[in-house]
Design a protein around this motif. Structure first.
Motif, short mmCIF file in Angstrom:
data_model
loop_
_atom_site.label_atom_id
_atom_site.label_comp_id
_atom_site.label_asym_id
_atom_site.label_seq_id
_atom_site.Cartn_x
_atom_site.Cartn_y
_atom_site.Cartn_z
N ASP A 1 -0.14 -1.90 17.21
CA ASP A 1 -0.57 -3.15 17.85
C ASP A 1 -1.22 -4.09 16.84
N ILE A 2 -2.04 -3.52 15.96
CA ILE A 2 -2.70 -4.35 14.95
C ILE A 2 -1.65 -4.95 14.01
N GLY A 3 -0.76 -4.10 13.54
CA GLY A 3 0.28 -4.58 12.63
C GLY A 3 1.10 -5.69 13.24
N GLN A 4 1.44 -5.54 14.52
CA GLN A 4 2.28 -6.56 15.16
C GLN A 4 1.60 -7.92 15.19
N ARG A 5 0.27 -7.92 15.30
CA ARG A 5 -0.47 -9.20 15.25
C ARG A 5 -0.15 -9.95 13.96
N TYR A 6 -0.18 -9.22 12.84
CA TYR A 6 0.09 -9.85 11.55
C TYR A 6 1.57 -10.15 11.37
N PHE A 7 2.43 -9.28 11.85
CA PHE A 7 3.87 -9.53 11.72
C PHE A 7 4.26 -10.82 12.46
N ASP A 8 3.69 -11.00 13.65
CA ASP A 8 4.01 -12.20 14.44
C ASP A 8 3.60 -13.47 13.70
N ILE A 9 2.42 -13.44 13.10
CA ILE A 9 1.95 -14.61 12.35
C ILE A 9 2.87 -14.90 11.18
N ALA A 10 3.18 -13.86 10.40
CA ALA A 10 4.02 -14.03 9.22
C ALA A 10 5.41 -14.53 9.61
N ASP A 11 5.99 -13.98 10.68
CA ASP A 11 7.34 -14.38 11.10
C ASP A 11 7.37 -15.82 11.57
N GLU A 12 6.40 -16.20 12.40
CA GLU A 12 6.41 -17.56 12.95
C GLU A 12 6.18 -18.61 11.87
N LEU A 13 5.41 -18.27 10.85
CA LEU A 13 5.11 -19.23 9.79
C LEU A 13 6.07 -19.10 8.60
N GLY A 14 6.98 -18.13 8.67
CA GLY A 14 7.97 -17.96 7.59
C GLY A 14 7.36 -17.55 6.27
N LEU A 15 6.38 -16.66 6.31
CA LEU A 15 5.68 -16.25 5.09
C LEU A 15 6.43 -15.13 4.38
N SER A 16 6.32 -15.10 3.07
CA SER A 16 7.05 -14.12 2.27
C SER A 16 6.19 -12.92 1.87
N TYR A 17 4.89 -12.97 2.08
CA TYR A 17 4.02 -11.84 1.73
C TYR A 17 4.54 -10.59 2.44
N PRO A 18 4.72 -9.49 1.72
CA PRO A 18 5.33 -8.28 2.31
C PRO A 18 4.38 -7.55 3.25
N ILE A 19 4.04 -8.20 4.34
CA ILE A 19 3.03 -7.66 5.25
C ILE A 19 3.48 -6.35 5.87
N ARG A 20 4.77 -6.21 6.19
CA ARG A 20 5.23 -4.97 6.83
C ARG A 20 5.08 -3.79 5.87
N GLU A 21 5.45 -3.96 4.62
CA GLU A 21 5.34 -2.88 3.66
C GLU A 21 3.87 -2.55 3.38
N GLU A 22 3.06 -3.60 3.20
CA GLU A 22 1.64 -3.40 2.90
C GLU A 22 0.92 -2.74 4.08
N PHE A 23 1.22 -3.22 5.27
CA PHE A 23 0.53 -2.67 6.43
C PHE A 23 0.99 -1.24 6.72
N SER A 24 2.26 -0.96 6.48
CA SER A 24 2.78 0.38 6.70
C SER A 24 2.07 1.39 5.79
N ALA A 25 1.86 1.00 4.54
CA ALA A 25 1.15 1.89 3.61
C ALA A 25 -0.30 2.08 4.05
N PHE A 26 -0.91 0.99 4.51
CA PHE A 26 -2.28 1.07 5.01
C PHE A 26 -2.36 2.00 6.23
N ALA A 27 -1.43 1.82 7.18
CA ALA A 27 -1.46 2.61 8.42
C ALA A 27 -1.27 4.09 8.14
N GLU A 28 -0.38 4.41 7.22
CA GLU A 28 -0.13 5.81 6.89
C GLU A 28 -1.39 6.46 6.33
#
Length: 454
Positions: A72-99
């Motif tokens: 749920d936390i990750g999705q908050r950031y993914f939604d922001i990045a997707d809507e704004l078209g950002l290139s920061y690798p949030i999914r990869e970074e957050f996945s490593a953090f979550a693990e």
């Protein structure tokens, strides 16, 4: 000109708020130093990312799966990045953090700090400004207290002249261990940065247009406060006006930097300016604001000739110190005094504390008065103005509000009363009415005397 802009959790809740922030930053070239909190609530019933991260930490400590929470936390950031078209690798970074988080690989403070970290990462790209981690800017001693000297050195070394985005709420020790400020500490981060950069103005952006003269949930149509001193702000913040973290005023106050509270959703509103001094006179409101808190009790201690018994009060107060209880106020009489404390501070020790006071000073009587609320009427223009207290107490008397305690600071900028909790809302409404006209506007002229009902 340098303006430090700090955006609270409600201001960075989603992509739409990111867009509002970009409009605010782009509107003024002096706004190039940005501090952000973690994503806050998007709607009523939503959760703050910081609260969710604390919950993740609790799940990990109790060996309960936190996968859904992290998703749920990750999705908050993914939604922001997707809507704004950002290139920061949030999914990869957050996945490593979550693990790592799910395996207990972080301290509580480091885990919780990632809310601000990821928000600032996305904001930096969106605004086109460099990202600087708070661990490289805000220094803590090993015991968790701030090191302002070393912080100033780090800011001088690492700050970018053209501006940057920094996460609030945390910093690090010399060894690199992440440390958190108090909740709401992002306000303090912005204030520290303003002092270290010798800013001209510290803008604190939130979801309200500055301070109101009373809680709008109690006083309908409470008026905004256009200007307030640091002294008044401290009084109101301490008594429950929670727009700004009360500790945030010290760095900018020490540096003589004015602070303004602004509304991210209504940037054209003037907000509330907070400075060391403000003009006094007939054109200024008689009072600045009213604030209060419930949940107090008073321990009244009586003994014959208390005043002449050297050490009596000291010995009684030593008991509170032994129990680690802070005394908020201490009204005194010839043969008695009352210690006003927060009820939550003594909820598990009240009877033991009272027993120890009896043993320590052998009083004639001890009375515990529960369910008290404290209300502060604050204003720089109260100083030297005759009839204020009489007017206030006359109005309260007319409304049948029993005042259980009265105290006033030596600087004459506040009048604090204690009332029964059941009268809390009525007392605040009555005080506001006492100092406002028929349209709810706080008066600037002298007051008519009020005849008490006796």
């Amino acid at each position: 000109m340098i303006k430090i802009t700090k955006f609270g959790g409600s201001s960075v809740a989603d992509a739409e708020h990111f867009k509002k922030i970009k409009g605010i930053i782009d509107a003024d070239p002096a706004r190039r130093f940005v501090v952000v909190s973690a994503c806050g609530r998007r709607f009523s019933g939503d959760s703050k990312v910081t609260d969710l991260l604390y919950l993740v930490d609790a799940h990990v400590n109790y060996h309960v799966s936190c996968d859904d929470l992290l998703a749920d936390i990750g999705q908050r950031y993914f939604d922001i990045a997707d809507e704004l078209g950002l290139s920061y690798p949030i999914r990869e970074e957050f996945s490593a953090f979550a693990e790592r988080a799910s395996k207990g690989g972080y301290t509580t403070e480091e885990l919780v700090s990632r809310g601000e970290y990821f928000t600032a990462r996305l904001m930096a790209e969106y605004l086109g400004l460099p990202f600087i981690d708070a661990t490289d800017m805000v220094a803590f001693h090993h015991d968790g207290t701030l090191s302002m000297k070393r912080t100033a050195e780090l800011v001088k070394k690492n700050a970018r002249e053209g501006g940057f985005v920094m996460p609030g709420f945390y910093g690090a020790t010399k060894e690199g261990k992440v440390k958190l400020l108090d909740r709401g500490g992002g306000d303090i981060s912005g204030s520290i940065l303003a002092q270290c950069l010798e800013a001209d103005l510290y803008e604190n952006w939130t979801d309200v247009s500055g301070f109101l003269s009373a809680d709008p949930r109690i006083v309908e149509g409470a008026q905004p406060i256009p200007r307030i001193t640091y002294e008044e702000l401290r009084e109101l913040s301490y008594m429950g006006a929670s727009v700004l973290h009360e500790e945030a005023v010290f760095p900018v106050r020490d540096a003589g930097i004015p602070l303004v509270i602004k509304n991210t959703n209504a940037p054209e509103d003037p907000g509330t300016i907070i400075s060391e001094t403000a003009k006094e006179g007939d054109s200024e409101p008689i009072i600045t604001g009213i604030a209060g808190k419930r949940g107090f009790l008073a321990i009244n201690v009586a003994r014959d000739r208390t005043k002449s018994r050297i050490g009596f009060m000291r010995r009684a107060l030593s008991v509170f110190e032994r129990y680690g209880v802070s005394v908020e106020h201490m009204p005194t009489g010839v043969d008695q005094f009352a210690a006003v404390v927060q009820a939550s501070d003594v909820k598990d020790s009240l009877y033991s504390l009272v027993s120890d006071i009896q043993e320590e000073v052998e009083p004639l009587e001890i009375e515990v008065v529960e369910n008290l609320a404290l209300i502060a009427t604050v204003g720089r223009n109260l100083r030297g103005r005759p009839g204020i207290s009489g007017h206030l107490f006359g109005m309260l008397g007319q409304e049948g509000v029993s005042v259980r305690m009265i105290t006033q600071g030596c600087d004459e900028i506040n009048i604090i009363i204690g009332v029964e909790e059941k009268d809390f809302d009525l007392a605040i409404k009555t005080i506001y009415k006492a100092f406002s006209d028929e349209n709810g506007i706080v008066k600037t002229s002298d007051l008519e005397p009020v005849r008490a009902p006796f």
